[in-house]
Write a protein that holds these residues in place. Structure first.
Motif, mmCIF file in Angstrom:
data_model
loop_
_atom_site.group_PDB
_atom_site.id
_atom_site.type_symbol
_atom_site.label_atom_id
_atom_site.label_comp_id
_atom_site.label_asym_id
_atom_site.label_seq_id
_atom_site.Cartn_x
_atom_site.Cartn_y
_atom_site.Cartn_z
ATOM 1 N N SER A 1 -0.748 16.403 -14.046
ATOM 2 C CA SER A 1 -1.416 16.777 -15.293
ATOM 3 C C SER A 1 -1.530 15.612 -16.280
ATOM 4 O O SER A 1 -2.440 15.605 -17.096
ATOM 5 N N SER A 2 -0.609 14.653 -16.204
ATOM 6 C CA SER A 2 -0.645 13.572 -17.187
ATOM 7 C C SER A 2 -0.839 12.184 -16.595
ATOM 8 O O SER A 2 -1.059 11.247 -17.316
ATOM 9 N N GLN A 3 -0.760 12.047 -15.292
ATOM 10 C CA GLN A 3 -0.838 10.744 -14.651
ATOM 11 C C GLN A 3 -1.977 10.712 -13.635
ATOM 12 O O GLN A 3 -2.497 11.733 -13.211
ATOM 13 N N LEU A 4 -2.330 9.508 -13.228
ATOM 14 C CA LEU A 4 -3.343 9.299 -12.209
ATOM 15 C C LEU A 4 -2.806 9.751 -10.857
ATOM 16 O O LEU A 4 -1.681 9.469 -10.512
ATOM 17 N N THR A 5 -3.601 10.481 -10.086
ATOM 18 C CA THR A 5 -3.191 10.876 -8.746
ATOM 19 C C THR A 5 -4.086 10.200 -7.733
ATOM 20 O O THR A 5 -5.169 9.719 -8.049
ATOM 21 N N LEU A 6 -3.626 10.176 -6.498
ATOM 22 C CA LEU A 6 -4.372 9.528 -5.431
ATOM 23 C C LEU A 6 -5.757 10.143 -5.274
ATOM 24 O O LEU A 6 -6.738 9.434 -5.073
ATOM 25 N N ASN A 7 -5.853 11.453 -5.415
ATOM 26 C CA ASN A 7 -7.147 12.129 -5.265
ATOM 27 C C ASN A 7 -8.115 11.812 -6.398
ATOM 28 O O ASN A 7 -9.316 11.988 -6.253
ATOM 29 N N ALA A 8 -7.581 11.347 -7.537
ATOM 30 C CA ALA A 8 -8.441 11.045 -8.684
ATOM 31 C C ALA A 8 -9.162 9.706 -8.522
ATOM 32 O O ALA A 8 -10.086 9.415 -9.272
ATOM 33 N N LEU A 9 -8.762 8.916 -7.546
ATOM 34 C CA LEU A 9 -9.397 7.618 -7.337
ATOM 35 C C LEU A 9 -10.723 7.781 -6.603
ATOM 36 O O LEU A 9 -10.844 8.586 -5.692
ATOM 37 N N GLU B 1 -14.411 3.778 -3.905
ATOM 38 C CA GLU B 1 -14.434 2.338 -4.157
ATOM 39 C C GLU B 1 -13.071 1.852 -4.643
ATOM 40 O O GLU B 1 -12.587 0.807 -4.213
ATOM 41 N N GLN B 2 -12.429 2.608 -5.522
ATOM 42 C CA GLN B 2 -11.099 2.233 -5.999
ATOM 43 C C GLN B 2 -10.097 2.245 -4.848
ATOM 44 O O GLN B 2 -9.273 1.338 -4.727
ATOM 45 N N GLN B 3 -10.175 3.249 -3.998
ATOM 46 C CA GLN B 3 -9.280 3.311 -2.844
ATOM 47 C C GLN B 3 -9.525 2.140 -1.902
ATOM 48 O O GLN B 3 -8.581 1.537 -1.384
ATOM 49 N N ARG B 4 -10.799 1.779 -1.703
ATOM 50 C CA ARG B 4 -11.137 0.655 -0.833
ATOM 51 C C ARG B 4 -10.567 -0.647 -1.405
ATOM 52 O O ARG B 4 -9.986 -1.454 -0.683
ATOM 53 N N GLN C 1 0.829 -1.203 0.000
ATOM 54 C CA GLN C 1 0.000 0.000 0.000
ATOM 55 C C GLN C 1 0.868 1.260 0.000
ATOM 56 O O GLN C 1 0.588 2.210 -0.729
ATOM 57 N N GLU C 2 1.928 1.264 0.792
ATOM 58 C CA GLU C 2 2.817 2.423 0.817
ATOM 59 C C GLU C 2 3.465 2.659 -0.540
ATOM 60 O O GLU C 2 3.630 3.795 -0.968
ATOM 61 N N LYS C 3 3.823 1.578 -1.233
ATOM 62 C CA LYS C 3 4.420 1.712 -2.566
ATOM 63 C C LYS C 3 3.441 2.334 -3.550
ATOM 64 O O LYS C 3 3.806 3.211 -4.332
ATOM 65 N N ILE C 4 2.197 1.872 -3.527
ATOM 66 C CA ILE C 4 1.192 2.414 -4.450
ATOM 67 C C ILE C 4 0.957 3.891 -4.165
ATOM 68 O O ILE C 4 0.955 4.716 -5.089
ATOM 69 N N ILE C 5 0.780 4.245 -2.909
ATOM 70 C CA ILE C 5 0.531 5.650 -2.546
ATOM 71 C C ILE C 5 1.727 6.503 -2.927
ATOM 72 O O ILE C 5 1.568 7.600 -3.479
ATOM 73 N N SER C 6 2.928 6.003 -2.690
ATOM 74 C CA SER C 6 4.143 6.738 -3.045
ATOM 75 C C SER C 6 4.223 6.984 -4.546
ATOM 76 O O SER C 6 4.527 8.093 -4.988
ATOM 77 N N ARG C 7 3.909 5.954 -5.340
ATOM 78 C CA ARG C 7 3.944 6.111 -6.797
ATOM 79 C C ARG C 7 2.891 7.087 -7.277
ATOM 80 O O ARG C 7 3.135 7.889 -8.177
ATOM 81 N N LEU C 8 1.697 7.013 -6.691
ATOM 82 C CA LEU C 8 0.638 7.927 -7.102
ATOM 83 C C LEU C 8 0.977 9.370 -6.764
ATOM 84 O O LEU C 8 0.696 10.283 -7.536
ATOM 85 N N ARG C 9 1.587 9.585 -5.624
ATOM 86 C CA ARG C 9 1.942 10.949 -5.210
ATOM 87 C C ARG C 9 3.094 11.509 -6.031
ATOM 88 O O ARG C 9 3.206 12.711 -6.212
ATOM 89 N N SER C 10 3.970 10.635 -6.532
ATOM 90 C CA SER C 10 5.144 11.106 -7.265
ATOM 91 C C SER C 10 4.875 11.342 -8.747
ATOM 92 O O SER C 10 5.739 11.843 -9.454
ATOM 93 N N THR C 11 3.687 10.988 -9.220
ATOM 94 C CA THR C 11 3.403 11.167 -10.646
ATOM 95 C C THR C 11 3.057 12.622 -10.951
ATOM 96 O O THR C 11 2.641 13.382 -10.094
#
Length: 107
Positions: free
Chosen positions: A72-80, A83-86, A59-69
């Motif tokens: 403007s061009s990548q998926l961010t944690l807030n865009a989920l 249900e996707q977050q769950r 989970q930490e890896k996924i959150i870290s990757r989402l935050r580092s993208t």
């Protein structure tokens, strides 16, 4: 499945592996289908490389990757969606639990 060697030096290793695969297939045919499936699932888990206990959880890896993208061009944690977050939380927790159980079994 036939594995083709890229170098002559590795050929004996591939031959040995192929012999073991044949033996395993023969033994698996002696099991009931449900037992065979369970064994294969457990076998794949045991064949996975060991996980370093000092690494981040899944989970930490996924959150870290989402935050580092780039937002403007990548998926961010807030865009989920919630249900996707769950689902991500559920999957990563199960993955971490599986790796912990693997390490407990190997002790």
């Amino acid at each position: 499945m036939k594995i083709v060697s890229k170098s002559n030096a590795a050929a004996p290793v591939y031959t040995e592996l192929e012999n073991h695969v044949r033996s395993i297939k023969t033994l698996l045919n002696e099991l009931e289908p449900s037992e065979r499936l369970r064994y294969m699932n457990e076998l794949f888990v045991r064949l996975l490389p060991e996980r370093n206990n000092n690494t981040e959880s899944a989970q930490e890896k996924i959150i870290s990757r989402l935050r580092s993208t780039n937002a403007s061009s990548q998926l961010t944690l807030n865009a989920l969606s919630k249900e996707q977050q769950r689902l991500i939380n559920k999957l990563t927790s199960a993955t971490d639990r599986l790796h912990r159980e693997m390490n407990d079994d190997s002790i």
